[in-house]
Design a protein around this motif. Structure first.
Motif, short mmCIF file in Angstrom:
data_model
loop_
_atom_site.label_atom_id
_atom_site.label_comp_id
_atom_site.label_asym_id
_atom_site.label_seq_id
_atom_site.Cartn_x
_atom_site.Cartn_y
_atom_site.Cartn_z
N PRO A 249 0.52 -1.47 0.12
CA PRO A 249 0.31 0.30 0.34
C PRO A 249 1.15 1.42 0.12
CG PRO A 249 -1.12 -1.33 1.80
CD PRO A 249 0.59 -2.09 1.21
N ASN A 250 0.64 2.60 -1.11
CA ASN A 250 1.39 3.34 -1.05
C ASN A 250 0.86 4.61 0.18
OD1 ASN A 250 2.31 5.75 -1.76
ND2 ASN A 250 1.50 6.27 -3.65
N LEU A 265 6.82 8.79 -3.47
CA LEU A 265 6.16 7.59 -4.52
C LEU A 265 4.85 8.75 -5.07
CD1 LEU A 265 5.74 5.59 -1.11
CD2 LEU A 265 6.70 5.39 -3.27
N ALA A 266 4.80 8.33 -6.08
CA ALA A 266 3.11 8.50 -6.83
C ALA A 266 2.32 8.58 -6.34
CB ALA A 266 3.19 8.03 -8.37
N THR A 267 1.54 9.73 -6.16
CA THR A 267 0.35 10.19 -5.10
C THR A 267 -0.40 9.49 -5.51
OG1 THR A 267 0.29 12.29 -5.11
CG2 THR A 267 1.59 11.70 -3.43
N ASN A 268 -0.99 8.99 -6.68
CA ASN A 268 -1.59 8.99 -7.55
C ASN A 268 -2.34 7.70 -7.98
OD1 ASN A 268 0.53 8.60 -9.37
ND2 ASN A 268 -0.76 9.16 -11.35
N CYS A 272 2.31 0.84 -4.41
CA CYS A 272 3.77 1.35 -5.06
C CYS A 272 4.90 -0.13 -4.81
CB CYS A 272 4.56 2.44 -4.34
SG CYS A 272 4.98 2.26 -2.44
N TRP A 273 5.79 -0.14 -5.79
CA TRP A 273 6.38 -1.14 -5.15
C TRP A 273 8.06 -0.77 -4.65
CZ3 TRP A 273 6.29 -6.47 -7.07
CH2 TRP A 273 4.84 -6.75 -7.90
N VAL A 274 8.28 -1.52 -4.05
CA VAL A 274 9.53 -1.75 -3.71
C VAL A 274 10.41 -2.89 -3.22
CG1 VAL A 274 8.57 -0.24 -1.33
CG2 VAL A 274 8.61 -2.43 -1.26
N CYS A 297 10.63 1.64 -5.70
CA CYS A 297 11.38 1.52 -7.26
C CYS A 297 9.74 1.86 -8.51
CB CYS A 297 11.04 0.06 -7.21
SG CYS A 297 12.49 -1.07 -6.51
N PRO A 298 9.68 2.87 -8.23
CA PRO A 298 8.44 4.26 -8.36
C PRO A 298 7.78 3.59 -9.32
CG PRO A 298 10.23 5.73 -8.27
CD PRO A 298 10.43 4.25 -7.36
#
Length: 323
Positions: A249-250, A265-268, A272-274, A297-298
């Motif tokens: 989860p972002n 992180l992209a907020t849209n 997200c990927w880590v 890893c955005p």
């Protein structure tokens, strides 16, 4: 699963509690787990399960998973397959894709193609829609690999792998009444699913060709709807240890905007990927310790749509495809 009931004070209860409180929760909160907690968990598992060598030997992920699911949590198997000929079912926790290299196949197959080809070659399909799907893709030693690269499919389509095919003819789009697995195996027609669907007239026409005269089309019963599963994580071997790409989860979506701090992180996006690496660096020699790494890893989700970018990228991302 980590809240499965076990008798208070029993070894299984202690393992579940330790796994929940000192492994899963820290991973979610801070991104890594202290080595001392993993040592305690290994000691408990060694005491409570039949797998030998947990305290002093390296173990494959599937060995640990089978111990946790079968002996500690004692849950029903995650996956159930049905043999198309005998109608017998097989239940497992992990789907190990075992294939021989197809001379006509790509050197960079996607997991969608490998899974479909494997089930078709074995004459199996999912007995029911899986809630969680763990795949082990073909791999070999350092000097030889079955495929140069295996590309993780961002989304798996399982509709045609659950005992049915699409309801439309691949050629003319009329209602499909027949299906042919051999047409899929030979890759003469590029479809994602376990068989090529045909109406009766197209099926007759296609199989009048000498190259397909030995095929055995079957009635296309139980047309299925689209069933999609989204990629959640990829476990890779890097040199001598495992690393993980994980979709989480972002954090920006979990914190009110007025309270959120700066973030790359992209907020849209809600997720997200880590990248996790427990042995990214080391301090000291024999008596030293490993230094873990957790980094964002955005662009990974976008790059999975264009894997060629990953191959030429100079960051840690190529590990996803090469190891």
């Amino acid at each position: 699963i980590i809240f499965c009931l076990a008798s208070t004070g029993s070894i299984n209860h202690n393992i579940q509690q330790k796994l929940r409180e000192t492994v899963v929760n820290p991973l979610r909160e801070v991104g890594y787990v202290g080595a001392e907690h993993m040592r305690v968990l290994r000691d408990l598992l060694s005491e409570g399960c039949s797998l030998a060598g947990l305290q002093d030997e390296e173990k494959e992920p599937e060995e640990l998973l089978n111990v946790l699911f079968n002996e500690i949590f004692r849950t029903r198997p995650l996956l159930s397959f049905r043999d198309e000929k005998t109608n017998q079912t097989t239940s497992v926790n992990l789907c190990q894709i075992v294939l021989e290299r197809d001379a006509d196949s790509s050197a960079m197959p996607e997991t969608q193609h490998l899974l479909t080809r494997y089930l078709v070659s074995q004459g199996m399909f999912f007995n029911c829609q899986p809630e969680l799907l763990l795949l082990q893709v073909p791999r070999s030693g350092k000097d030889f690999k079955l495929y140069d690269t295996v590309i993780p499919s961002p989304t798996l389509e399982l509709g045609g792998l659950c005992g049915g095919v699409w309801g439309s003819c691949f050629i003319c789009n009329k209602t499909a009444l027949m299906k042919c697995s051999q047409c899929y195996i030979n890759q003469e027609f590029k479809v994602k699913y376990s068989a090529v669907p045909y109406c009766e007239s197209c099926c007759t026409l296609v199989h009048s060709h000498p190259n397909r005269s030995t095929h055995s089309p079957q009635p296309a019963t139980n047309p299925t709807r689209s069933i999609k599963m989204r990629l959640s994580a990829v476990l890779c071997i890097h040199t001598s240890h495992y690393v993980t790409y994980c979709r989480i989860p972002n954090p920006a979506s979990l914190v009110p905007e007025e309270m959120a701090g700066p973030s790359n992180l992209a907020t849209n996006r809600s997720h997200c990927w880590v990248f996790f690496d427990s042995m990214a660096d080391r301090e000291g020699g024999i008596g030293g310790y490993n230094i873990p790494l957790v980094e964002e890893c955005p662009d990974l989700e976008d790059w999975l749509q264009n894997p060629v970018r990953l191959i030429h990228d100079k960051t840690e991302l190529p590990i996803l495809l090469k190891d």
